[in-house]
Design a protein around this motif. Sequence first.
Motif, PDB file in Angstrom:
ATOM      1  N   ARG A  98      71.950 130.182  45.477  1.00  0.00           N
ATOM      2  CA  ARG A  98      72.613 130.237  44.173  1.00  0.00           C
ATOM      3  C   ARG A  98      72.646 128.858  43.500  1.00  0.00           C
ATOM      4  NH1 ARG A  98      71.930 134.830  42.386  1.00  0.00           N
ATOM      5  NH2 ARG A  98      73.336 134.237  40.704  1.00  0.00           N
ATOM      6  N   ILE A  99      72.736 127.817  44.308  1.00  0.00           N
ATOM      7  CA  ILE A  99      72.695 126.460  43.749  1.00  0.00           C
ATOM      8  C   ILE A  99      71.321 126.193  43.134  1.00  0.00           C
ATOM      9  CG2 ILE A  99      72.733 123.995  44.321  1.00  0.00           C
ATOM     10  CD1 ILE A  99      74.932 124.596  46.343  1.00  0.00           C
ATOM     11  N   VAL A 100      70.274 126.600  43.843  1.00  0.00           N
ATOM     12  CA  VAL A 100      68.917 126.461  43.298  1.00  0.00           C
ATOM     13  C   VAL A 100      68.821 127.195  41.962  1.00  0.00           C
ATOM     14  CG1 VAL A 100      66.472 126.967  43.667  1.00  0.00           C
ATOM     15  CG2 VAL A 100      67.880 126.228  45.588  1.00  0.00           C
ATOM     16  N   GLN A 101      69.325 128.438  41.923  1.00  0.00           N
ATOM     17  CA  GLN A 101      69.268 129.232  40.706  1.00  0.00           C
ATOM     18  C   GLN A 101      70.050 128.574  39.562  1.00  0.00           C
ATOM     19  OE1 GLN A 101      67.367 132.159  40.307  1.00  0.00           O
ATOM     20  NE2 GLN A 101      66.596 131.250  42.201  1.00  0.00           N
ATOM     21  N   HIS A 102      71.168 127.933  39.911  1.00  0.00           N
ATOM     22  CA  HIS A 102      71.966 127.237  38.898  1.00  0.00           C
ATOM     23  C   HIS A 102      71.115 126.199  38.174  1.00  0.00           C
ATOM     24  CE1 HIS A 102      75.044 124.692  37.060  1.00  0.00           C
ATOM     25  NE2 HIS A 102      74.499 123.682  37.702  1.00  0.00           N
ATOM     26  N   TYR A 103      70.348 125.405  38.935  1.00  0.00           N
ATOM     27  CA  TYR A 103      69.526 124.375  38.311  1.00  0.00           C
ATOM     28  C   TYR A 103      68.361 124.981  37.527  1.00  0.00           C
ATOM     29  CZ  TYR A 103      72.184 120.742  40.654  1.00  0.00           C
ATOM     30  OH  TYR A 103      73.199 119.912  41.064  1.00  0.00           O
ATOM     31  N   LEU A 104      67.826 126.089  38.013  1.00  0.00           N
ATOM     32  CA  LEU A 104      66.754 126.756  37.271  1.00  0.00           C
ATOM     33  C   LEU A 104      67.262 127.261  35.930  1.00  0.00           C
ATOM     34  CD1 LEU A 104      64.879 128.838  39.994  1.00  0.00           C
ATOM     35  CD2 LEU A 104      64.071 126.794  38.815  1.00  0.00           C
ATOM     36  N   TRP A 105      68.435 127.884  35.939  1.00  0.00           N
ATOM     37  CA  TRP A 105      69.019 128.396  34.689  1.00  0.00           C
ATOM     38  C   TRP A 105      69.242 127.283  33.673  1.00  0.00           C
ATOM     39  CZ3 TRP A 105      72.959 131.501  38.005  1.00  0.00           C
ATOM     40  CH2 TRP A 105      72.375 132.703  38.412  1.00  0.00           C
ATOM     41  N   ASN A 106      69.495 126.077  34.180  1.00  0.00           N
ATOM     42  CA  ASN A 106      69.715 124.927  33.303  1.00  0.00           C
ATOM     43  C   ASN A 106      68.439 124.111  33.077  1.00  0.00           C
ATOM     44  OD1 ASN A 106      72.797 124.610  32.653  1.00  0.00           O
ATOM     45  ND2 ASN A 106      72.681 125.280  34.789  1.00  0.00           N
ATOM     46  N   ASP A 107      67.308 124.679  33.529  1.00  0.00           N
ATOM     47  CA  ASP A 107      65.992 124.048  33.356  1.00  0.00           C
ATOM     48  C   ASP A 107      65.952 122.627  33.921  1.00  0.00           C
ATOM     49  OD1 ASP A 107      63.361 124.396  32.548  1.00  0.00           O
ATOM     50  OD2 ASP A 107      63.667 123.363  30.651  1.00  0.00           O
ATOM     51  N   ASP A 108      66.667 122.436  35.017  1.00  0.00           N
ATOM     52  CA  ASP A 108      66.681 121.149  35.714  1.00  0.00           C
ATOM     53  C   ASP A 108      65.804 121.301  36.966  1.00  0.00           C
ATOM     54  OD1 ASP A 108      67.166 118.811  37.081  1.00  0.00           O
ATOM     55  OD2 ASP A 108      69.356 118.936  36.933  1.00  0.00           O
TER      56      ASP A 108
ATOM     57  N   ILE B 212      64.946 119.652  44.731  1.00  0.00           N
ATOM     58  CA  ILE B 212      65.752 119.024  45.787  1.00  0.00           C
ATOM     59  C   ILE B 212      66.542 120.070  46.556  1.00  0.00           C
ATOM     60  CG2 ILE B 212      67.726 117.501  46.218  1.00  0.00           C
ATOM     61  CD1 ILE B 212      66.730 115.803  43.808  1.00  0.00           C
ATOM     62  N   GLU B 213      67.201 120.973  45.826  1.00  0.00           N
ATOM     63  CA  GLU B 213      68.021 121.996  46.482  1.00  0.00           C
ATOM     64  C   GLU B 213      67.143 123.065  47.144  1.00  0.00           C
ATOM     65  OE1 GLU B 213      71.139 121.618  46.926  1.00  0.00           O
ATOM     66  OE2 GLU B 213      71.378 119.906  45.574  1.00  0.00           O
ATOM     67  N   GLY B 214      65.991 123.330  46.556  1.00  0.00           N
ATOM     68  CA  GLY B 214      65.073 124.279  47.169  1.00  0.00           C
ATOM     69  C   GLY B 214      64.556 123.768  48.499  1.00  0.00           C
ATOM     70  N   ARG B 215      64.279 122.480  48.559  1.00  0.00           N
ATOM     71  CA  ARG B 215      63.810 121.880  49.817  1.00  0.00           C
ATOM     72  C   ARG B 215      64.893 121.986  50.894  1.00  0.00           C
ATOM     73  NH1 ARG B 215      62.107 117.410  47.759  1.00  0.00           N
ATOM     74  NH2 ARG B 215      59.962 118.138  47.481  1.00  0.00           N
ATOM     75  N   LYS B 216      66.147 121.807  50.488  1.00  0.00           N
ATOM     76  CA  LYS B 216      67.252 121.953  51.452  1.00  0.00           C
ATOM     77  C   LYS B 216      67.290 123.374  52.005  1.00  0.00           C
ATOM     78  CE  LYS B 216      70.452 118.580  49.390  1.00  0.00           C
ATOM     79  NZ  LYS B 216      71.768 118.451  48.701  1.00  0.00           N
ATOM     80  N   LEU B 217      67.124 124.353  51.125  1.00  0.00           N
ATOM     81  CA  LEU B 217      67.170 125.748  51.567  1.00  0.00           C
ATOM     82  C   LEU B 217      66.069 126.022  52.581  1.00  0.00           C
ATOM     83  CD1 LEU B 217      67.779 128.846  49.342  1.00  0.00           C
ATOM     84  CD2 LEU B 217      66.033 128.898  51.099  1.00  0.00           C
ATOM     85  N   VAL B 218      64.856 125.586  52.270  1.00  0.00           N
ATOM     86  CA  VAL B 218      63.706 125.856  53.134  1.00  0.00           C
ATOM     87  C   VAL B 218      63.841 125.152  54.477  1.00  0.00           C
ATOM     88  CG1 VAL B 218      61.221 125.498  53.375  1.00  0.00           C
ATOM     89  CG2 VAL B 218      62.156 126.295  51.199  1.00  0.00           C
ATOM     90  N   GLU B 219      64.338 123.910  54.452  1.00  0.00           N
ATOM     91  CA  GLU B 219      64.422 123.131  55.687  1.00  0.00           C
ATOM     92  C   GLU B 219      65.624 123.515  56.549  1.00  0.00           C
ATOM     93  OE1 GLU B 219      64.377 119.103  54.362  1.00  0.00           O
ATOM     94  OE2 GLU B 219      62.218 119.115  53.899  1.00  0.00           O
ATOM     95  N   GLU B 220      66.764 123.795  55.913  1.00  0.00           N
ATOM     96  CA  GLU B 220      67.974 124.069  56.675  1.00  0.00           C
ATOM     97  C   GLU B 220      68.122 125.540  57.061  1.00  0.00           C
ATOM     98  OE1 GLU B 220      71.371 122.438  54.675  1.00  0.00           O
ATOM     99  OE2 GLU B 220      70.355 120.522  54.271  1.00  0.00           O
ATOM    100  N   TYR B 221      67.492 126.428  56.272  1.00  0.00           N
ATOM    101  CA  TYR B 221      67.592 127.867  56.557  1.00  0.00           C
ATOM    102  C   TYR B 221      66.205 128.510  56.516  1.00  0.00           C
ATOM    103  CZ  TYR B 221      72.253 126.451  55.069  1.00  0.00           C
ATOM    104  OH  TYR B 221      73.439 125.771  54.928  1.00  0.00           O
ATOM    105  N   PRO B 222      65.321 128.093  57.405  1.00  0.00           N
ATOM    106  CA  PRO B 222      63.923 128.572  57.372  1.00  0.00           C
ATOM    107  C   PRO B 222      63.784 130.079  57.565  1.00  0.00           C
ATOM    108  CG  PRO B 222      64.402 127.439  59.438  1.00  0.00           C
ATOM    109  CD  PRO B 222      65.564 127.183  58.538  1.00  0.00           C
ATOM    110  N   ASN B 223      64.788 130.719  58.158  1.00  0.00           N
ATOM    111  CA  ASN B 223      64.722 132.166  58.373  1.00  0.00           C
ATOM    112  C   ASN B 223      65.396 132.969  57.259  1.00  0.00           C
ATOM    113  OD1 ASN B 223      63.394 131.867  60.891  1.00  0.00           O
ATOM    114  ND2 ASN B 223      65.361 131.406  61.869  1.00  0.00           N
TER     115      ASN B 223
END
Length: 308
Positions: free
Chosen positions: A21-31, A37-48
């Motif tokens: 949801r944090i990733v989506q927040h930045y997408l909605w704000n076109d950031d 940065i937040e997408g990389r955290k999701l992929v690395e910390e929650y790979p499953n």
Amino acid sequence: MREFLNTFSHDSTYANHVQYRIVQHYLWNDDLENAIIEGRKLVEEYPNSVYADDISYQMGDWLNRINRKELAKEHYRKIANKSTPNTERAAIGQFLLAATIDKEKDYEGARAEYAKVKSEHPSVLNWSILSDYAIALSYYNEWLEDMDTVKQRLAENNLYKFITTYATDKRIPNAIMTMANMRFILKDYYEAISSLDMLANFNSNQMTNVASGHLEKELAAHMKLKTDGKLLKANILNFNLMQFEAAISTYNEVLSIDDLNEVALLGKAKAMISHNSMVEAVPVLEKIINNNLSNKEIAQRLLRKIEH
């Protein structure tokens, strides 16, 4: 959301969704910088996580959109090389790498990478087929840039090979339409019509490689493409071959499905005028005017000419 993650980051059942949801927040704000940065955290910390693969693929697109093209290519290259060979993840990473190179108009380099999808991940059938189609399109797009006859033959040969090899694939109508457009540009009008007839006769109800739950969407896309094909055929008959009766008949096929198709109505009226069927053209033009279609002014001018 950040407070939740600070407290419950160990509980991936909920934390991965919050991170998404944090990733989506930045997408909605076109950031896109922070989305990456937040997408990389999701992929690395929650790979499953159920979101991990999709976000991983999207991150390359975000890098492209902020003009970090080399990083985007490296991102997709890592997905392809670090994933288990002959898996969908590896095939998708390889395809997206090729597509990124394709967008830079490095057609030869893109084709080399597209070819690896099939050669290195042959069991991933849908992406192998898509890569064959992308190779054919790359030749077509390269030909459009300089109209070189060698590239023209390569484009035609690869499109024909794709159409005949995967006769029922969902992408076949688009490939046929591309072939028709190529022949139209070359002013080979009868061959263009031959392709358009092939498009009209494609049996959408027997198409293959449709993702679960996407049949209705694919059928609608095919219907629109077939309508576009009939309009192109009618326009060729009308304006290029001067076969007005055949043009009117083809416009009527479109109008039997969409009676307010403004392109078909105006084309039909013009064909009638050219065929000296002025009286029959009047109600067609009036239909455009009375329904306030976008080509209303053209219809009004034609109607005034007929009346005078």
